[in-house]
Design a protein around this motif. Sequence first.
Motif, short mmCIF file in Angstrom:
data_model
loop_
_atom_site.label_atom_id
_atom_site.label_comp_id
_atom_site.label_asym_id
_atom_site.label_seq_id
_atom_site.Cartn_x
_atom_site.Cartn_y
_atom_site.Cartn_z
N ARG A 1 -24.25 -5.34 -45.55
CA ARG A 1 -23.04 -3.99 -45.57
C ARG A 1 -23.65 -2.80 -45.01
O ARG A 1 -23.27 -2.32 -44.04
CB ARG A 1 -22.55 -3.78 -47.09
N PHE A 2 -25.04 -2.59 -45.57
CA PHE A 2 -25.63 -1.38 -45.18
C PHE A 2 -25.88 -1.36 -43.47
O PHE A 2 -25.69 -0.51 -42.72
CB PHE A 2 -26.89 -1.15 -45.90
N LEU A 3 -26.63 -2.46 -43.15
CA LEU A 3 -26.86 -2.91 -41.65
C LEU A 3 -25.80 -2.79 -40.90
O LEU A 3 -26.07 -2.19 -39.84
CB LEU A 3 -27.65 -4.05 -41.62
N ALA A 4 -24.71 -3.09 -41.25
CA ALA A 4 -23.51 -3.06 -40.46
C ALA A 4 -22.98 -1.77 -40.05
O ALA A 4 -22.48 -1.58 -39.06
CB ALA A 4 -22.35 -4.12 -40.98
N GLN A 5 -23.44 -0.74 -41.13
CA GLN A 5 -23.24 0.68 -41.30
C GLN A 5 -24.12 1.49 -40.23
O GLN A 5 -23.62 2.60 -39.89
CB GLN A 5 -23.10 1.24 -42.23
N VAL A 6 -25.18 0.99 -39.80
CA VAL A 6 -26.27 1.61 -39.31
C VAL A 6 -26.05 1.50 -37.80
O VAL A 6 -26.03 0.48 -37.26
CB VAL A 6 -27.78 1.17 -39.60
N GLY B 1 -34.66 -10.89 -39.00
CA GLY B 1 -35.77 -10.38 -38.05
C GLY B 1 -35.01 -10.48 -36.68
O GLY B 1 -35.95 -9.95 -35.68
N ASP B 2 -33.96 -10.99 -36.49
CA ASP B 2 -33.51 -11.02 -34.98
C ASP B 2 -32.53 -9.86 -34.86
O ASP B 2 -32.13 -10.08 -33.64
CB ASP B 2 -32.90 -12.60 -34.72
N ARG B 3 -32.30 -9.16 -35.60
CA ARG B 3 -31.55 -8.09 -35.10
C ARG B 3 -32.47 -6.85 -34.40
O ARG B 3 -33.55 -6.55 -34.84
CB ARG B 3 -31.10 -7.28 -36.66
N PRO B 4 -31.78 -6.45 -33.37
CA PRO B 4 -32.68 -5.68 -32.50
C PRO B 4 -33.03 -4.60 -33.06
O PRO B 4 -34.19 -3.90 -32.81
CB PRO B 4 -31.46 -5.19 -31.33
N ASN B 5 -32.48 -3.87 -34.19
CA ASN B 5 -32.76 -2.37 -34.63
C ASN B 5 -33.67 -2.59 -36.00
O ASN B 5 -33.58 -1.63 -36.74
CB ASN B 5 -31.98 -1.46 -34.65
N VAL B 6 -34.14 -3.73 -36.18
CA VAL B 6 -34.86 -4.14 -37.51
C VAL B 6 -36.40 -4.22 -37.24
O VAL B 6 -36.49 -5.16 -36.45
CB VAL B 6 -34.21 -4.90 -38.36
N VAL B 7 -36.85 -3.53 -38.02
CA VAL B 7 -38.73 -3.68 -38.02
C VAL B 7 -38.90 -4.12 -39.51
O VAL B 7 -38.36 -3.55 -40.48
CB VAL B 7 -39.45 -2.52 -37.59
N VAL B 8 -39.63 -5.26 -39.53
CA VAL B 8 -40.19 -5.69 -40.99
C VAL B 8 -41.52 -5.32 -41.22
O VAL B 8 -42.48 -5.71 -40.29
CB VAL B 8 -39.93 -7.15 -40.88
N MET C 1 -55.33 -3.94 -43.86
CA MET C 1 -54.47 -4.71 -42.85
C MET C 1 -53.16 -4.84 -42.99
O MET C 1 -52.91 -5.60 -44.13
CB MET C 1 -55.39 -6.09 -42.87
N GLY C 2 -52.34 -4.52 -42.39
CA GLY C 2 -50.78 -4.59 -42.39
C GLY C 2 -50.46 -5.15 -41.11
O GLY C 2 -50.79 -5.06 -39.93
N PHE C 3 -49.35 -5.52 -41.10
CA PHE C 3 -48.43 -5.99 -39.87
C PHE C 3 -46.92 -5.87 -39.72
O PHE C 3 -46.44 -5.62 -40.82
CB PHE C 3 -48.72 -7.40 -39.46
N LEU C 4 -46.54 -5.61 -38.74
CA LEU C 4 -45.06 -5.55 -38.66
C LEU C 4 -44.41 -6.32 -37.45
O LEU C 4 -45.13 -7.00 -36.63
CB LEU C 4 -44.54 -4.02 -38.23
N VAL C 5 -43.22 -6.94 -37.80
CA VAL C 5 -42.38 -7.69 -36.71
C VAL C 5 -41.26 -6.97 -36.30
O VAL C 5 -40.33 -6.51 -37.06
CB VAL C 5 -42.01 -9.06 -37.33
N ALA C 6 -41.10 -6.70 -34.93
CA ALA C 6 -40.06 -6.01 -34.22
C ALA C 6 -39.55 -7.17 -33.17
O ALA C 6 -40.41 -7.94 -32.69
CB ALA C 6 -40.56 -4.76 -33.98
N GLN C 7 -38.79 -6.46 -32.46
CA GLN C 7 -38.39 -7.08 -31.22
C GLN C 7 -39.26 -6.69 -30.24
O GLN C 7 -40.16 -5.68 -30.35
CB GLN C 7 -37.03 -6.60 -30.68
N PRO C 8 -39.85 -7.75 -29.22
CA PRO C 8 -40.87 -7.59 -28.28
C PRO C 8 -41.03 -5.98 -27.50
O PRO C 8 -41.97 -5.49 -27.53
CB PRO C 8 -40.75 -8.55 -27.18
N GLU C 9 -39.86 -5.62 -27.23
CA GLU C 9 -39.64 -4.50 -26.50
C GLU C 9 -40.16 -3.25 -27.34
O GLU C 9 -40.99 -2.19 -27.19
CB GLU C 9 -38.56 -4.01 -25.77
N VAL C 10 -39.62 -3.30 -28.58
CA VAL C 10 -39.98 -1.91 -29.67
C VAL C 10 -41.59 -2.49 -30.08
O VAL C 10 -42.12 -1.41 -29.92
CB VAL C 10 -38.99 -2.55 -31.10
#
Length: 359
Positions: free
Chosen positions: A178-183, A212-219, A234-243
């Motif tokens: 619900r939240f992500l649909a509002q952002v 993970g596949d949403r364009p505006n989400v970073v994990v 050591m940390g990491f993030l997963v984002a869309q390739p352009e981000v």
Amino acid sequence: MTRLTRADLDALPAYVAGRNVADLARDLGLTEAIKLASNEVPYGPLPGVPEAIAEAARTVHRYPDMGVVALRDKLADRYGVRPDRIVTGCGSVALAETLAKATCLPGDEIVHAWRSFEAYPIIATGAGATGVRVPNTAGHGHDLSAMADAITDRTRLVIVCNPNNPTGTSVRRAELDRFLAQVPDDVLVVLDEAYREFVTDEQVPDALETYGDRPNVVVLRTMSKAWGLAGLRMGFLVAQPEVAATIRKVVTPFSTNLLAQAAALAALDAEDEVTRRCAVIIAERDRVTEALRKLQLEVPASQANFVWLPLGDRAAAFGAACESRGVIVRAFQPEGVRVTIGTPEENDAFLAAAEQALA
Ligand SMILES: Cc1ncc(COP(=O)(O)O)c(C=O)c1O
């Protein structure tokens, strides 16, 4: 006096690290004290990690691989994403800073829950952005509908800490959907999952799998907790390739150091041990929660490797009382106390100290 640094930083609280355990033991005249204040896992480095570090130490006169290729490939394999979606950094906290740098110009806003990870307001202010704190619900969890309402034209980043540090609460899939649909599409949502490995509630989504596949989400993930690499960063993030590509441009060069890369590669080979350790921590978390509730304390259900005691303005006194009995916990006056789950013996020592502190 001539001012050499930014005036707005004067009001910024400094990050408080847990108290040094050796200092406390010495002050109390004990052979050892117990630290349950930094959400580390107490069982030492994973098998194979010290050897990998020792081997890598032979080449520390050279820079590490700036592209972090071997490690990103291995993480990509483990998490089922393409390597170009992964960015590594000097702890996930540094990646959160980089995200702020990559999204915010002065005056832009970063929305996050409060109380949540104490680094978020520091990161926002450090980036010249405005941190917008949205108070937690009465149940100590994120108020996602209030967070959605707090988004304005200036908002560039929204951080959801799931499970939340320090309250241990988590948000479930239906709420997050619900939240992500509002952002709005042009606002980046960071799902900070530093404690994902300790989650047992099946309704709490794995953000990589679910969003993970949403364009505006970073994990955001860390190897400091379940993976036992807090000291190496050591940390990491997963984002869309352009981000991810933009974030990589502003990340500090070589900040995933040579030893951290080698250690993380070895740690990823020891996942069975991670699973075993997490199971012990989870069982202990449930035992400690129950024992504290028997002391008539309110303890929100935790999905992390710590529990939260919403003691209000009694927090500092409770923390000091535990410390005087050789157990370091983390008090956030005037809200509550966060206690990391340690070994069963450490947890017993804490429970004894808690009982005495409350008596
Ligand atoms: C919610 C959360 N995010 C990120 C971090 C940072 O972890 P690290 O920088 O060690 O990867 C922490 C550490 O306590 C945390 O609690």
